[in-house]
Design an enzyme around this catalytic site. Structure first.
Site: not given
Length: 233
Positions: A102-103, A106, A110
């Site tokens: 999940h991170e 991100h 980006h």
């Protein structure tokens, strides 16, 4: 005015918001504990899975770090770091791998210039200021009987915090979708294991829904209090 503000029925809205947040937090912790005991067949830790995802996407300017705490995982674009908590960094569970992915979702947002993430990032300074200061501006305005303009400024400031919570929802949901797709596409998790990670990320998403609902209820309370003051004038 002091008694009017501190002893009124609108506190029910605050209580409802708090209950919603506590229920969501309890659910995500319960779901995480359940799937933290399910070991992935790939044998990767959360840190290894995160690094694999970054490697697969040719991301070389982001590194994996260990951070203390429970579910304190986050991506810091300024430092170029995916920080994974104690329960995720070294764990081989499907829960840990799901959170780590999940991170990385991100990170991919980006890298791809995902617009809602850019909006959320731009809102951070004013949202933090508005959430911390706005409510106190309203309180002072109501207690001291200051002008409607002063109170409305406080409500407007607090609204930026609410807007931040609303923008966060699509950002977090999209990051989870990216994570689950990458976990299956890269064969890090089997379809059955992916369902466990999905359950964890779905429960985590509900904490953001709860936070947004709580903020909206708090904003509604401030609007009601301001409207009541005007009717009393």
């Amino acid at each position: 005015m002091y008694g009017y503000y501190y002893f009124d029925w609108t506190y029910i809205l605050v209580i409802i918001g708090a209950v919603i947040c506590m229920a969501a937090s309890a659910q995500v912790q319960s779901t995480y504990r359940r799937y933290s005991t399910v070991r992935s067949s790939c044998g990767m830790t959360g840190a290894m899975a995160a690094q694999e995802i970054l490697n697969r996407n040719s991301v070389t300017d982001v590194h994996i770090e260990h951070v203390r705490g429970e579910l304190t995982d986050h991506y810091d674009p300024r430092a170029g770091a995916v920080r994974l908590s104690d329960a995720v960094y070294g764990s081989t569970s499907v829960a840990a791998i799901g959170v780590a992915a999940h991170e990385c979702g991100h990170v991919m947002q980006h890298e791809r210039g995902y617009v809602p993430l850019q909006i959320r990032t731009a809102l951070v300074p004013v949202a933090n200021f508005g959430s911390n200061v706005g409510i106190w501006v309203v309180i002072l305005g109501l207690i001291l009987g200051l002008s409607d303009t002063f109170v409305n400024i406080g409500i407007a400031l607090f609204s930026f915090g609410v807007l931040f919570q609303l923008v966060t929802l699509p950002v977090e949901i999209n990051a989870s979708r990216r994570a689950l797709a990458m976990l299956t596409d890269y064969r890090i998790l089997s379809p059955e294991e992916e369902r466990g990670s999905r359950a964890v990320l779905r429960a985590a998403a509900m904490t953001y829904v709860a936070a947004a609902a709580s903020s909206i209820l708090q904003l509604l309370r401030l609007v009601i209090l301001a409207g009541g003051r005007r009717r009393d004038d």
